[in-house]
Design an enzyme around this catalytic site. Sequence first.
Site, PDB file in Angstrom:
ATOM      1  N   SER A  97       0.832  -1.199   0.000  1.00  0.00           N
ATOM      2  CA  SER A  97       0.000   0.000   0.000  1.00  0.00           C
ATOM      3  C   SER A  97       0.870   1.254   0.000  1.00  0.00           C
ATOM      4  CB  SER A  97      -0.887   0.007   1.238  1.00  0.00           C
ATOM      5  OG  SER A  97      -1.671  -1.152   1.242  1.00  0.00           O
ATOM      6  N   ASP A 148      -5.567  -2.125  -7.754  1.00  0.00           N
ATOM      7  CA  ASP A 148      -5.299  -2.609  -6.397  1.00  0.00           C
ATOM      8  C   ASP A 148      -5.404  -4.126  -6.221  1.00  0.00           C
ATOM      9  OD1 ASP A 148      -4.626  -1.792  -3.686  1.00  0.00           O
ATOM     10  OD2 ASP A 148      -6.651  -2.332  -3.096  1.00  0.00           O
TER      11      ASP A 148
HETATM   12  P1  GDP Z   1      -0.643   2.580  -4.161  1.00  0.00           P
HETATM   13  O1  GDP Z   1      -1.175   2.828  -2.801  1.00  0.00           O
HETATM   14  O2  GDP Z   1       0.238   1.360  -4.228  1.00  0.00           O
HETATM   15  O3  GDP Z   1      -1.690   2.578  -5.193  1.00  0.00           O
HETATM   16  O4  GDP Z   1       0.347   3.793  -4.481  1.00  0.00           O
HETATM   17  P2  GDP Z   1       0.077   5.155  -5.295  1.00  0.00           P
HETATM   18  O5  GDP Z   1       0.184   4.947  -6.761  1.00  0.00           O
HETATM   19  O6  GDP Z   1      -1.156   5.797  -4.788  1.00  0.00           O
HETATM   20  O7  GDP Z   1       1.337   5.995  -4.838  1.00  0.00           O
HETATM   21  C1  GDP Z   1       1.623   6.232  -3.477  1.00  0.00           C
HETATM   22  C2  GDP Z   1       2.594   7.373  -3.353  1.00  0.00           C
HETATM   23  O8  GDP Z   1       3.803   7.050  -4.037  1.00  0.00           O
HETATM   24  C3  GDP Z   1       2.070   8.662  -3.998  1.00  0.00           C
HETATM   25  O9  GDP Z   1       2.392   9.747  -3.185  1.00  0.00           O
HETATM   26  C4  GDP Z   1       2.810   8.721  -5.307  1.00  0.00           C
HETATM   27  O10 GDP Z   1       3.005  10.037  -5.751  1.00  0.00           O
HETATM   28  C5  GDP Z   1       4.141   8.029  -5.007  1.00  0.00           C
HETATM   29  N1  GDP Z   1       4.687   7.359  -6.220  1.00  0.00           N
HETATM   30  C6  GDP Z   1       4.008   6.554  -7.070  1.00  0.00           C
HETATM   31  N2  GDP Z   1       4.796   6.153  -8.110  1.00  0.00           N
HETATM   32  C7  GDP Z   1       6.013   6.716  -7.895  1.00  0.00           C
HETATM   33  C8  GDP Z   1       7.257   6.693  -8.622  1.00  0.00           C
HETATM   34  O11 GDP Z   1       7.414   6.063  -9.673  1.00  0.00           O
HETATM   35  N3  GDP Z   1       8.291   7.399  -8.070  1.00  0.00           N
HETATM   36  C9  GDP Z   1       8.153   8.100  -6.903  1.00  0.00           C
HETATM   37  N4  GDP Z   1       9.224   8.754  -6.445  1.00  0.00           N
HETATM   38  N5  GDP Z   1       7.001   8.158  -6.208  1.00  0.00           N
HETATM   39  C10 GDP Z   1       5.936   7.474  -6.692  1.00  0.00           C
HETATM   40  P1  PGA Z   2      -3.505   0.987  -1.750  1.00  0.00           P
HETATM   41  O1  PGA Z   2      -4.955   0.493  -1.260  1.00  0.00           O
HETATM   42  O2  PGA Z   2      -2.789  -0.311  -1.925  1.00  0.00           O
HETATM   43  O3  PGA Z   2      -3.846   1.705  -3.004  1.00  0.00           O
HETATM   44  O4  PGA Z   2      -2.825   1.842  -0.747  1.00  0.00           O
HETATM   45  C1  PGA Z   2      -5.532   0.660  -0.046  1.00  0.00           C
HETATM   46  C2  PGA Z   2      -4.890  -0.126   1.057  1.00  0.00           C
HETATM   47  O5  PGA Z   2      -4.054  -1.014   0.778  1.00  0.00           O
HETATM   48  O6  PGA Z   2      -5.247   0.134   2.207  1.00  0.00           O
HETATM   49 MN    MN Z   3      -4.181  -1.828  -1.503  1.00  0.00          MN
HETATM   50 MN    MN Z   4      -3.775   2.611  -4.885  1.00  0.00          MN
END
Ligand code: GDP
Ligand code: PGA
Ligand code: MN
Ligand code: MN
Length: 623
Positions: free
Chosen positions: A288, A313
């Site tokens: 996450s 996700d």
């Molecule tokens: P998820 O929770 O796995 O879906 O992650 P998100 O895509 O929402 O990203 C979580 C955080 O990581 C956000 O603040 C993004 O801006 C940052 N982030 C995502 N991809 C990258 C990347 O390729 N490089 C960097 N430095 N930050 C990233």
């Molecule tokens: P995230 O999904 O993986 O985009 O953060 C919600 C969570 O894992 O709680």
């Molecule tokens: Mn998740």
């Molecule tokens: Mn996400």
Amino acid sequence: LKLSNYPVFHHLRGISVIHGDLNVLTEKVRAYVEDKIDLCQPDTIHICDGTDRENSNLLNLLQKQGTIVPLPKYQNCWLARTNPADTARVESKTFICTEKKSDTIPTPEEGVKGSLGNWMSPEHMDKEVIARFTGCMKKRTMYVIPFSMGPVGSPLSKIGIQLTDSAYVVASMRIMTRIGQAVTNIMDDTTEFVKCLHSVGTPLNGVVENPSWPCDPERTLILHKPQTNEIVSYGSGYGGNSLLGKKCFALRIGSTIAKREGWLAEHMLILGITKNGKKRYIAAAFPSACGKTNLAMMTPTLPGYKVECVGDDIAWMRFDENGQLRAINPENGFFGVAPGTSNASNPIAMKTIFKNTIFTNVAQTSDGGVYWEGMENEINDNVEITDWLGKPWNKNSKTPAAHPNSRFCTPAKQCPIIDPLWESPEGVPISAILFGGRRPVGVPLIHEAKNWRHAVFMGASLRSEATAAAEHKGKIIMHDPFAMRPFFGYNFGHYLQHWLNMEKRTTNLPKVFLVNWFRKGSDGKFLWPGFGENCRVLDWILKRLDNEDCADNTPIGLIPKKDSLNLEGLNGIDMSELFKLDAEFWEQEINAIQKYFEEQVGKDLPPAIREECDKLKNEIKNM
Ligand code: GDP
Ligand code: PGA
Ligand code: MN
Ligand code: MN
């Protein structure tokens, strides 16, 4: 007078049904609802039909209660502020309930605290449920939400019935899953469903501190009973704790169904990538807040590439009769991390989220919009900002404007690059699987698994810096195997064996890679620009899928041959730092992994994984 002019009252266990049609519920669903009415004692029952009218009535109600405020800058967008004690998933209060403890979690070494999930006995669960749920919906409405995880009617989809006393949960479930009549229409008395009971709860002393966001943080419990396909969640209204289709059903209960039925329920995004007219699909597991949503919606910087989004996700995957791995996204919306989302980082998300969206715990602007860290260039200089706690905020404030785990909840179909096959009932063919996490030191930008066993080992040894998505404190590197540590529905050792067994199902296994966008240089800055530039890494993966000879063997796996990663138009990349393999680091890493396996998984660790571990340890000695 015509009969239809009279309101028709229906009752269930003596409680009046104020919305919806009782007759759409099957015998089994009705029995489940009646049972929980007796327990929770709601004032009224609302059977969700999923219509626009129902939704706007609920949004009005939420507004009156002060749970949400409208965001007039956008179309049909809303902001919810939670109780500050209810902002993330609570892993320590999440339990799987089985007769035998060893069905749920591996037995840790003597004196070691297990970190691969929490177990509870069925008797204990019954006791805790009765203590919390008895009369918990007094003076409240019980909403009955029939929902489908996956396209309605797809052979890969599953149905759930969520009972909840939160209208916020209903409005969010309507975005994140397919709800209402479309689902009840395909149900008959033989239809199986996952039973999902949720209440925001009422504290024992009866004092609800924040009436616009009732919850009971001290007694919060999230329980799962795989044997009966049952989920019971108490005390929290937030995301993964309360939208039970997501983590509780699609991952925890889902993984136990998948184990029984021979498929995989994983914490993975699914994307399609087209290069020179040839399209491939990739699934990727990152913990996450480690970049799934961003990668799933990425805008490639290299010309000639197109990325399309299937899901951000969760992936449900199985091998079809031809041995091809196929995946569906069981969800219907995105529950995405808000901070960091901007036109520079994720323009596609920015084009998706400004209509029909519920924002939670972001900051608000005086012109009726939203704000979060990363949106500095997206707002007018003269607007005033109110932080997620409702206090005035400015750029000199010492606390963030938006909670680090603030989220947007938005319909997937609004995404301008949603894949044409995203609702395909048979799922999309998966050619590659990626693992990844936040590793500031030691782990290269990309490496490829040598074979399937090595791939399973790679997933098992995944580690990542802690993030705000759960209650963990500080930036420690945590073990997060398969990015599933908070979501395993059964013993992780058995899960590893299940993954190893996939080798017997097909001769066409996907190739597996590990990526790390988050390696930092000695100056503390990211070595890799990330986001849209990650297409360069995907491009190398596509070459490998085409069996191009562009990889060098190393002890930890295959890495790009010199000049095989396309860096055209990108300046100042320190490739030697990005790919440096430091013997000392890897020795520590493999020791930490081995210790983790021995302490946490012990006798449940499949021998093949122990062998992979020993093999890598030996190879690192020669590094
Ligand atoms: P998820 O929770 O796995 O879906 O992650 P998100 O895509 O929402 O990203 C979580 C955080 O990581 C956000 O603040 C993004 O801006 C940052 N982030 C995502 N991809 C990258 C990347 O390729 N490089 C960097 N430095 N930050 C990233
Ligand atoms: P995230 O999904 O993986 O985009 O953060 C919600 C969570 O894992 O709680
Ligand atoms: Mn998740
Ligand atoms: Mn996400």
